[in-house]
Design a protein around this motif. Structure first.
Motif, PDB file in Angstrom:
ATOM      1  N   MET A  22       1.022  -1.186  -0.024  1.00  0.00           N
ATOM      2  CA  MET A  22       0.145   0.016   0.096  1.00  0.00           C
ATOM      3  C   MET A  22       0.830   1.277   0.213  1.00  0.00           C
ATOM      4  O   MET A  22       1.628   1.296   0.856  1.00  0.00           O
ATOM      5  N   THR A  23       0.667   2.326  -0.862  1.00  0.00           N
ATOM      6  CA  THR A  23       1.391   3.522  -0.866  1.00  0.00           C
ATOM      7  C   THR A  23       1.209   4.284   0.057  1.00  0.00           C
ATOM      8  O   THR A  23       0.106   4.295   0.727  1.00  0.00           O
ATOM      9  N   PRO A  24       2.042   5.174   0.531  1.00  0.00           N
ATOM     10  CA  PRO A  24       1.816   6.312   1.622  1.00  0.00           C
ATOM     11  C   PRO A  24       0.319   6.979   1.349  1.00  0.00           C
ATOM     12  O   PRO A  24      -0.353   7.253   2.300  1.00  0.00           O
ATOM     13  N   ALA A  25       0.167   7.356   0.097  1.00  0.00           N
ATOM     14  CA  ALA A  25      -1.251   8.141  -0.291  1.00  0.00           C
ATOM     15  C   ALA A  25      -2.417   7.263   0.119  1.00  0.00           C
ATOM     16  O   ALA A  25      -3.416   7.695   0.452  1.00  0.00           O
ATOM     17  N   GLN A  26      -2.370   5.998  -0.165  1.00  0.00           N
ATOM     18  CA  GLN A  26      -3.391   4.855   0.132  1.00  0.00           C
ATOM     19  C   GLN A  26      -3.636   4.840   1.389  1.00  0.00           C
ATOM     20  O   GLN A  26      -4.934   4.841   1.899  1.00  0.00           O
ATOM     21  N   LYS A  27      -2.514   5.010   2.216  1.00  0.00           N
ATOM     22  CA  LYS A  27      -2.808   4.632   4.056  1.00  0.00           C
ATOM     23  C   LYS A  27      -3.556   5.828   4.275  1.00  0.00           C
ATOM     24  O   LYS A  27      -4.100   5.842   4.987  1.00  0.00           O
ATOM     25  N   ALA A  28      -2.975   7.104   3.715  1.00  0.00           N
ATOM     26  CA  ALA A  28      -3.913   8.500   4.278  1.00  0.00           C
ATOM     27  C   ALA A  28      -4.836   8.141   3.986  1.00  0.00           C
ATOM     28  O   ALA A  28      -6.039   8.681   4.509  1.00  0.00           O
ATOM     29  N   MET A  29      -5.275   7.868   2.491  1.00  0.00           N
ATOM     30  CA  MET A  29      -6.752   7.954   2.071  1.00  0.00           C
ATOM     31  C   MET A  29      -7.725   7.063   2.694  1.00  0.00           C
ATOM     32  O   MET A  29      -8.808   7.631   3.517  1.00  0.00           O
ATOM     33  N   LYS A  30      -7.163   5.953   3.115  1.00  0.00           N
ATOM     34  CA  LYS A  30      -7.966   4.799   3.714  1.00  0.00           C
ATOM     35  C   LYS A  30      -8.272   5.592   5.461  1.00  0.00           C
ATOM     36  O   LYS A  30      -9.332   5.449   5.949  1.00  0.00           O
ATOM     37  N   ALA A  31      -7.163   6.057   5.986  1.00  0.00           N
ATOM     38  CA  ALA A  31      -7.510   6.573   7.247  1.00  0.00           C
ATOM     39  C   ALA A  31      -8.365   7.822   7.414  1.00  0.00           C
ATOM     40  O   ALA A  31      -9.246   8.282   7.915  1.00  0.00           O
ATOM     41  N   LEU A  32      -8.299   8.762   6.498  1.00  0.00           N
ATOM     42  CA  LEU A  32      -9.258   9.704   6.498  1.00  0.00           C
ATOM     43  C   LEU A  32     -10.432   9.618   5.679  1.00  0.00           C
ATOM     44  O   LEU A  32     -11.566  10.359   6.148  1.00  0.00           O
ATOM     45  N   GLU A  33     -10.564   8.494   5.079  1.00  0.00           N
ATOM     46  CA  GLU A  33     -11.986   8.138   4.650  1.00  0.00           C
ATOM     47  C   GLU A  33     -12.905   7.948   5.757  1.00  0.00           C
ATOM     48  O   GLU A  33     -14.133   7.743   5.825  1.00  0.00           O
ATOM     49  N   ALA A  34     -12.221   7.264   6.871  1.00  0.00           N
ATOM     50  CA  ALA A  34     -13.061   6.772   8.278  1.00  0.00           C
ATOM     51  C   ALA A  34     -13.576   7.996   8.773  1.00  0.00           C
ATOM     52  O   ALA A  34     -14.204   7.932   9.946  1.00  0.00           O
ATOM     53  N   TRP A  35     -12.791   9.394   8.755  1.00  0.00           N
ATOM     54  CA  TRP A  35     -13.043  10.528   9.413  1.00  0.00           C
ATOM     55  C   TRP A  35     -14.494  10.931   9.153  1.00  0.00           C
ATOM     56  O   TRP A  35     -14.774  11.068   7.947  1.00  0.00           O
ATOM     57  N   PRO A  36     -15.551  11.147  10.058  1.00  0.00           N
ATOM     58  CA  PRO A  36     -16.768  11.479  10.037  1.00  0.00           C
ATOM     59  C   PRO A  36     -17.016  12.803   9.198  1.00  0.00           C
ATOM     60  O   PRO A  36     -18.152  13.008   8.587  1.00  0.00           O
ATOM     61  N   ASP A  37     -16.010  13.550   9.386  1.00  0.00           N
ATOM     62  CA  ASP A  37     -16.185  15.026   9.087  1.00  0.00           C
ATOM     63  C   ASP A  37     -15.854  15.094   7.197  1.00  0.00           C
ATOM     64  O   ASP A  37     -16.075  16.227   6.699  1.00  0.00           O
ATOM     65  N   LEU A  38     -15.450  14.192   6.775  1.00  0.00           N
ATOM     66  CA  LEU A  38     -14.881  14.255   5.445  1.00  0.00           C
ATOM     67  C   LEU A  38     -15.433  13.194   4.678  1.00  0.00           C
ATOM     68  O   LEU A  38     -15.799  12.130   4.951  1.00  0.00           O
ATOM     69  N   THR A  39     -15.865  13.725   3.159  1.00  0.00           N
ATOM     70  CA  THR A  39     -16.717  13.073   2.274  1.00  0.00           C
ATOM     71  C   THR A  39     -15.930  12.796   1.009  1.00  0.00           C
ATOM     72  O   THR A  39     -15.481  13.949   0.508  1.00  0.00           O
TER      73      THR A  39
END
Length: 132
Positions: free
Chosen positions: A1-18
């Motif tokens: 998994m690339t660093p960007a994929q790791k970040a995207m996966k983590a941030l997609e779980a944040w309730p304030d982000l769509t």
């Protein structure tokens, strides 16, 4: 998994982000309310939308970071993700961005140049181990 994929996966779980399409047309984005906050342009390059006040407050810290690139007048900073520490930095800065946008929900001031444009195609990021 690339660093960007790791970040995207983590941030997609944040309730304030769509998740949403990027306004620049390249990559994927995450938005909060009326603002796009993060643009994932490649496996390593991410643009983060901050407020002028947040950038002014963190300007000297950004200058010390090898992962951050800034464009004068832009309310976006580019984060180059090479390792997990850079991903952690991005996650922390997304939190700063969310708080900054919540604290200043009004329209951008006329002094904010290029507020709607991310830094894609305006920042050149060289690999850290490149011979210059």
């Amino acid at each position: 998994m690339t660093p960007a994929q790791k970040a995207m996966k983590a941030l997609e779980a944040w309730p304030d982000l769509t998740p949403c399409p990027t306004s620049c047309g390249t990559g994927r984005a995450l938005r909060h309310a009326r603002n796009e906050i993060v643009h994932f342009h490649s496996d390593r390059d991410v643009d983060l939308h901050l407020t002028t006040q947040a950038i002014q407050r963190l300007h000297y810290d950004f200058a010390e970071s090898t992962a951050i690139r800034m464009v004068p007048g832009s309310r976006w900073v580019t984060v180059h993700l090479d390792c997990d520490t850079d991903v952690d930095l991005l996650l922390s800065l997304v939190s700063v961005a969310l708080k900054a946008h919540a604290a200043h929900p009004g329209r951008p001031s006329p002094s904010d140049v290029s507020t709607g444009l991310c830094n894609f195609h305006r920042v050149t990021v060289l690999p850290r181990d490149a011979d210059v």
